[in-house]
Design a protein around this motif. Structure first.
Motif, PDB file in Angstrom:
ATOM      1  N   ILE A 225       0.813  -1.218   0.000  1.00 11.44           N
ATOM      2  CA  ILE A 225       0.000   0.000   0.000  1.00 11.44           C
ATOM      3  C   ILE A 225       0.844   1.266   0.000  1.00 11.44           C
ATOM      4  O   ILE A 225       0.458   2.287  -0.569  1.00 11.44           O
ATOM      5  N   TYR A 226       2.047   1.204   0.593  1.00 13.87           N
ATOM      6  CA  TYR A 226       2.879   2.406   0.700  1.00 13.87           C
ATOM      7  C   TYR A 226       3.352   2.903  -0.663  1.00 13.87           C
ATOM      8  O   TYR A 226       3.482   4.105  -0.877  1.00 13.87           O
ATOM      9  N   GLY A 227       3.629   1.981  -1.575  1.00 16.00           N
ATOM     10  CA  GLY A 227       4.254   2.360  -2.835  1.00 16.00           C
ATOM     11  C   GLY A 227       3.322   2.499  -4.007  1.00 16.00           C
ATOM     12  O   GLY A 227       3.785   2.687  -5.146  1.00 16.00           O
ATOM     13  N   VAL A 228       2.006   2.447  -3.787  1.00 14.62           N
ATOM     14  CA  VAL A 228       1.083   2.548  -4.914  1.00 14.62           C
ATOM     15  C   VAL A 228       1.056   3.974  -5.460  1.00 14.62           C
ATOM     16  O   VAL A 228       1.308   4.941  -4.739  1.00 14.62           O
ATOM     17  N   GLU A 229       0.761   4.077  -6.740  1.00 21.67           N
ATOM     18  CA  GLU A 229       0.597   5.387  -7.369  1.00 21.67           C
ATOM     19  C   GLU A 229      -0.734   5.975  -6.914  1.00 21.67           C
ATOM     20  O   GLU A 229      -1.791   5.428  -7.188  1.00 21.67           O
ATOM     21  N   CYS A 230      -0.679   7.093  -6.211  1.00 23.94           N
ATOM     22  CA  CYS A 230      -1.908   7.707  -5.723  1.00 23.94           C
ATOM     23  C   CYS A 230      -1.685   9.192  -5.488  1.00 23.94           C
ATOM     24  O   CYS A 230      -0.552   9.670  -5.438  1.00 23.94           O
ATOM     25  N   ASP A 231      -2.782   9.905  -5.326  1.00 25.92           N
ATOM     26  CA  ASP A 231      -2.714  11.336  -5.000  1.00 25.92           C
ATOM     27  C   ASP A 231      -2.615  11.547  -3.492  1.00 25.92           C
ATOM     28  O   ASP A 231      -1.887  12.419  -3.018  1.00 25.92           O
ATOM     29  N   ILE A 232      -3.368  10.740  -2.743  1.00 23.27           N
ATOM     30  CA  ILE A 232      -3.470  10.910  -1.292  1.00 23.27           C
ATOM     31  C   ILE A 232      -3.299   9.554  -0.623  1.00 23.27           C
ATOM     32  O   ILE A 232      -3.920   8.562  -1.029  1.00 23.27           O
ATOM     33  N   PHE A 233      -2.452   9.507   0.399  1.00 22.93           N
ATOM     34  CA  PHE A 233      -2.272   8.304   1.212  1.00 22.93           C
ATOM     35  C   PHE A 233      -2.967   8.537   2.537  1.00 22.93           C
ATOM     36  O   PHE A 233      -2.662   9.508   3.245  1.00 22.93           O
ATOM     37  N   ASP A 244      11.345   5.331   8.705  1.00 18.15           N
ATOM     38  CA  ASP A 244      12.502   5.232   7.815  1.00 18.15           C
ATOM     39  C   ASP A 244      12.278   4.257   6.671  1.00 18.15           C
ATOM     40  O   ASP A 244      12.787   4.463   5.562  1.00 18.15           O
ATOM     41  N   ASP A 245      11.535   3.199   6.929  1.00 12.13           N
ATOM     42  CA  ASP A 245      11.332   2.172   5.907  1.00 12.13           C
ATOM     43  C   ASP A 245      10.254   2.539   4.898  1.00 12.13           C
ATOM     44  O   ASP A 245      10.386   2.255   3.699  1.00 12.13           O
ATOM     45  N   THR A 246       9.174   3.171   5.371  1.00 14.57           N
ATOM     46  CA  THR A 246       8.024   3.412   4.493  1.00 14.57           C
ATOM     47  C   THR A 246       8.062   4.753   3.770  1.00 14.57           C
ATOM     48  O   THR A 246       7.568   4.863   2.646  1.00 14.57           O
ATOM     49  N   LEU A 247       8.648   5.742   4.406  1.00 20.80           N
ATOM     50  CA  LEU A 247       8.600   7.093   3.829  1.00 20.80           C
ATOM     51  C   LEU A 247       9.201   7.154   2.422  1.00 20.80           C
ATOM     52  O   LEU A 247       8.614   7.797   1.528  1.00 20.80           O
ATOM     53  N   PRO A 248      10.336   6.510   2.160  1.00 20.11           N
ATOM     54  CA  PRO A 248      10.895   6.578   0.803  1.00 20.11           C
ATOM     55  C   PRO A 248      10.015   5.925  -0.265  1.00 20.11           C
ATOM     56  O   PRO A 248      10.199   6.195  -1.464  1.00 20.11           O
ATOM     57  N   LEU A 249       9.058   5.092   0.159  1.00 22.50           N
ATOM     58  CA  LEU A 249       8.208   4.393  -0.794  1.00 22.50           C
ATOM     59  C   LEU A 249       7.029   5.230  -1.273  1.00 22.50           C
ATOM     60  O   LEU A 249       6.439   4.945  -2.315  1.00 22.50           O
ATOM     61  N   LEU A 250       6.672   6.266  -0.513  1.00 27.06           N
ATOM     62  CA  LEU A 250       5.452   7.024  -0.794  1.00 27.06           C
ATOM     63  C   LEU A 250       5.531   7.756  -2.125  1.00 27.06           C
ATOM     64  O   LEU A 250       6.512   8.439  -2.425  1.00 27.06           O
ATOM     65  N   LYS A 251       4.452   7.639  -2.893  1.00 23.06           N
ATOM     66  CA  LYS A 251       4.334   8.369  -4.161  1.00 23.06           C
ATOM     67  C   LYS A 251       3.226   9.416  -4.110  1.00 23.06           C
ATOM     68  O   LYS A 251       2.983  10.114  -5.081  1.00 23.06           O
ATOM     69  N   ALA A 252       2.542   9.504  -2.968  1.00 26.98           N
ATOM     70  CA  ALA A 252       1.437  10.453  -2.807  1.00 26.98           C
ATOM     71  C   ALA A 252       1.952  11.877  -2.634  1.00 26.98           C
ATOM     72  O   ALA A 252       3.089  12.102  -2.217  1.00 26.98           O
ATOM     73  N   LYS A 253       1.095  12.833  -2.910  1.00 27.70           N
ATOM     74  CA  LYS A 253       1.386  14.247  -2.661  1.00 27.70           C
ATOM     75  C   LYS A 253       0.846  14.702  -1.310  1.00 27.70           C
ATOM     76  O   LYS A 253       1.224  15.757  -0.804  1.00 27.70           O
ATOM     77  N   VAL A 254      -0.055  13.885  -0.730  1.00 29.92           N
ATOM     78  CA  VAL A 254      -0.704  14.234   0.540  1.00 29.92           C
ATOM     79  C   VAL A 254      -0.765  12.991   1.425  1.00 29.92           C
ATOM     80  O   VAL A 254      -1.036  11.888   0.936  1.00 29.92           O
ATOM     81  N   VAL A 255      -0.519  13.178   2.724  1.00 31.80           N
ATOM     82  CA  VAL A 255      -0.776  12.144   3.730  1.00 31.80           C
ATOM     83  C   VAL A 255      -1.840  12.695   4.669  1.00 31.80           C
ATOM     84  O   VAL A 255      -1.613  13.706   5.342  1.00 31.80           O
ATOM     85  N   ALA A 256      -2.989  12.054   4.701  1.00 34.70           N
ATOM     86  CA  ALA A 256      -4.098  12.504   5.551  1.00 34.70           C
ATOM     87  C   ALA A 256      -4.972  11.309   5.869  1.00 34.70           C
ATOM     88  O   ALA A 256      -5.595  10.738   4.969  1.00 34.70           O
ATOM     89  N   GLY A 257      -5.012  10.907   7.147  1.00 33.62           N
ATOM     90  CA  GLY A 257      -5.795   9.738   7.505  1.00 33.62           C
ATOM     91  C   GLY A 257      -6.224   9.738   8.952  1.00 33.62           C
ATOM     92  O   GLY A 257      -5.964  10.689   9.697  1.00 33.62           O
ATOM     93  N   ALA A 258      -6.849   8.641   9.368  1.00 34.69           N
ATOM     94  CA  ALA A 258      -7.487   8.562  10.679  1.00 34.69           C
ATOM     95  C   ALA A 258      -6.587   8.025  11.777  1.00 34.69           C
ATOM     96  O   ALA A 258      -6.906   8.170  12.957  1.00 34.69           O
ATOM     97  N   ALA A 259      -5.471   7.386  11.436  1.00 38.22           N
ATOM     98  CA  ALA A 259      -4.622   6.762  12.451  1.00 38.22           C
ATOM     99  C   ALA A 259      -4.024   7.793  13.398  1.00 38.22           C
ATOM    100  O   ALA A 259      -3.747   8.931  12.996  1.00 38.22           O
ATOM    101  N   ASN A 260      -3.807   7.388  14.644  1.00 37.76           N
ATOM    102  CA  ASN A 260      -3.127   8.234  15.612  1.00 37.76           C
ATOM    103  C   ASN A 260      -1.617   8.059  15.493  1.00 37.76           C
ATOM    104  O   ASN A 260      -1.119   6.992  15.142  1.00 37.76           O
ATOM    105  N   ASN A 261      -0.878   9.124  15.806  1.00 35.71           N
ATOM    106  CA  ASN A 261       0.585   9.059  15.868  1.00 35.71           C
ATOM    107  C   ASN A 261       1.190   8.431  14.612  1.00 35.71           C
ATOM    108  O   ASN A 261       1.972   7.487  14.676  1.00 35.71           O
ATOM    109  N   GLN A 262       0.835   8.970  13.471  1.00 35.82           N
ATOM    110  CA  GLN A 262       1.286   8.410  12.200  1.00 35.82           C
ATOM    111  C   GLN A 262       2.793   8.539  12.014  1.00 35.82           C
ATOM    112  O   GLN A 262       3.420   7.682  11.384  1.00 35.82           O
ATOM    113  N   LEU A 263       3.375   9.603  12.547  1.00 39.46           N
ATOM    114  CA  LEU A 263       4.815   9.805  12.428  1.00 39.46           C
ATOM    115  C   LEU A 263       5.535   8.987  13.493  1.00 39.46           C
ATOM    116  O   LEU A 263       5.281   9.144  14.680  1.00 39.46           O
ATOM    117  N   ARG A 264       6.445   8.108  13.072  1.00 40.22           N
ATOM    118  CA  ARG A 264       7.208   7.326  14.052  1.00 40.22           C
ATOM    119  C   ARG A 264       8.028   8.261  14.937  1.00 40.22           C
ATOM    120  O   ARG A 264       8.095   8.083  16.152  1.00 40.22           O
TER     121      ARG A 264
END
Length: 347
Positions: A225-233, A244-264
């Motif tokens: 899910i981290y590396g899919v082509e998308c506008d928003i994750f 450190d592991d997931t951030l380089p995989l992101l292709k989205a322009k926006v991160v916006a979601g319901a999870a708490n404490n998303q930033l490690r």
């Protein structure tokens, strides 16, 4: 060790609760009561270690302080965790025991449901203490707060889309939703109705399949899910997933979601900004559920709740503006907004 951790995160009180008869092992963290009593849900999860449970509850409690402050609520921040499997370890006796521990805090902490707990569980707690919200509607509540959390996230995604793409319109946008549980199911419905294209993943295959059937989503593996082509994750599962592991995989322009404490770690918020990825601070975006249960505590009015939840859109706009004016990442702008309000009320 725990006092050092409390000092690091600014926690006022850490309460360990054990009941031999029911098997209850719980931890309550009261982070800050400057603005009012600490309100925050009870999470039930099979933590691998007690240290992991302590770390989680402290971070979650701190997030609740900032969430309440940013949402304009006269409440502080707290959280509780019950160590156990929510599928196999629940009992009426366990929640009765937990309710008795909450009662001993004399209103410093008010609980509600969270990951792994339900309205029915809160009803059991209510039999032993009045310091609980998110209970059944017949007790004067708004019922399950998940749809309100989802609605707030939907408004947050629209505000982030306006900032990133110049329009709050989501029709045709591809949104990758990580986790399709209670909150994200409702979120997917809102996004689908708005014309978004959905890509989903969930550790529970049935949840992903439901989104495929009902919303025409495309399902991918939990690690894909981290590396899919998308506008928003949209992270809607557990915390710490921007790392450190997931951030380089992101292709989205926006991160916006319901999870708490998303930033490690905070550095990951800085790194998102450096990569030009707009981050909608999680505790602002996902505050709809808190707004709903907080309103129950003061006397429930559904229309007032909906109005406040809709205000998440304008609150995010304000945060993005502070971010640009002060040239700081959006998560730091949100923190400053919350801290200013808290500091004004300190004695």
């Amino acid at each position: 060790m725990y006092f050092e951790r409390m000092e690091q995160y600014g926690v006022e009180q850490l309460v360990f609760c054990y009941d031999q008869k029911s098997g209850l092992k719980a931890i309550i963290a009261i982070h800050d009561t400057t603005l009012g009593p600490a309100l925050g849900g009870t999470r039930m999860y099979p933590y691998a270690t007690e240290e992991a449970a302590v770390h989680d509850v402290i971070r979650l409690a701190r997030s609740m302080t900032y969430k309440s402050a940013a949402a304009g609520l006269n409440l502080g921040g707290g959280k509780a965790v019950i160590i156990g499997n929510p599928v196999t370890d629940k009992s009426k006796e366990l929640f009765h025991a937990f309710g008795r521990f909450i009662e001993t805090l004399n209103g410093r902490y008010i609980t509600a449901e969270d990951v792994g707990t339900t309205v029915a569980d809160m009803d059991f707690i209510r039999q032993k203490t009045k310091f609980v919200t998110g209970v059944s509607p017949e007790f004067g509540s708004g019922g399950n707060p998940s749809p309100f959390t989802a609605l707030g996230v939907f408004h947050g995604i629209r505000a982030a889309a306006l900032e990133a793409f110049g329009s709050a319109e989501l029709k045709g946008k591809t949104i990758a939703v990580q986790g399709v549980g209670s909150v994200a199911y409702h979120l997917c419905r809102y996004l689908h109705e708005a014309g978004a294209k959905l890509i989903v993943s969930d550790v529970v295959q049935a949840n992903a399949e439901r989104a495929v059937l009902e919303f025409g989503a495309k399902a991918v593996g939990v690690d894909d899910i981290y590396g899919v082509e998308c506008d928003i994750f949209a992270p809607c599962a557990m915390g710490g997933i921007i790392n450190d592991d997931t951030l380089p995989l992101l292709k989205a322009k926006v991160v916006a979601g319901a999870a708490n404490n998303q930033l490690r770690e905070e550095k990951h918020g800085d790194q998102l900004a450096a990569r030009g990825i707009l981050y909608a601070p999680d505790y602002v975006v996902n505050s709809g559920g808190l707004i709903n249960v907080a309103d129950e505590w003061f006397g429930y009015n559904r229309e007032r709740v909906l109005s406040k939840v809709e205000g998440i859109y304008s609150q995010l706009q304000r945060i993005f503006e502070i971010s640009k004016q002060q040239q700081i990442p959006s998560f730091r702008a949100a923190d400053r907004l919350a801290e200013v309000r808290i500091d004004k009320h300190r004695v």
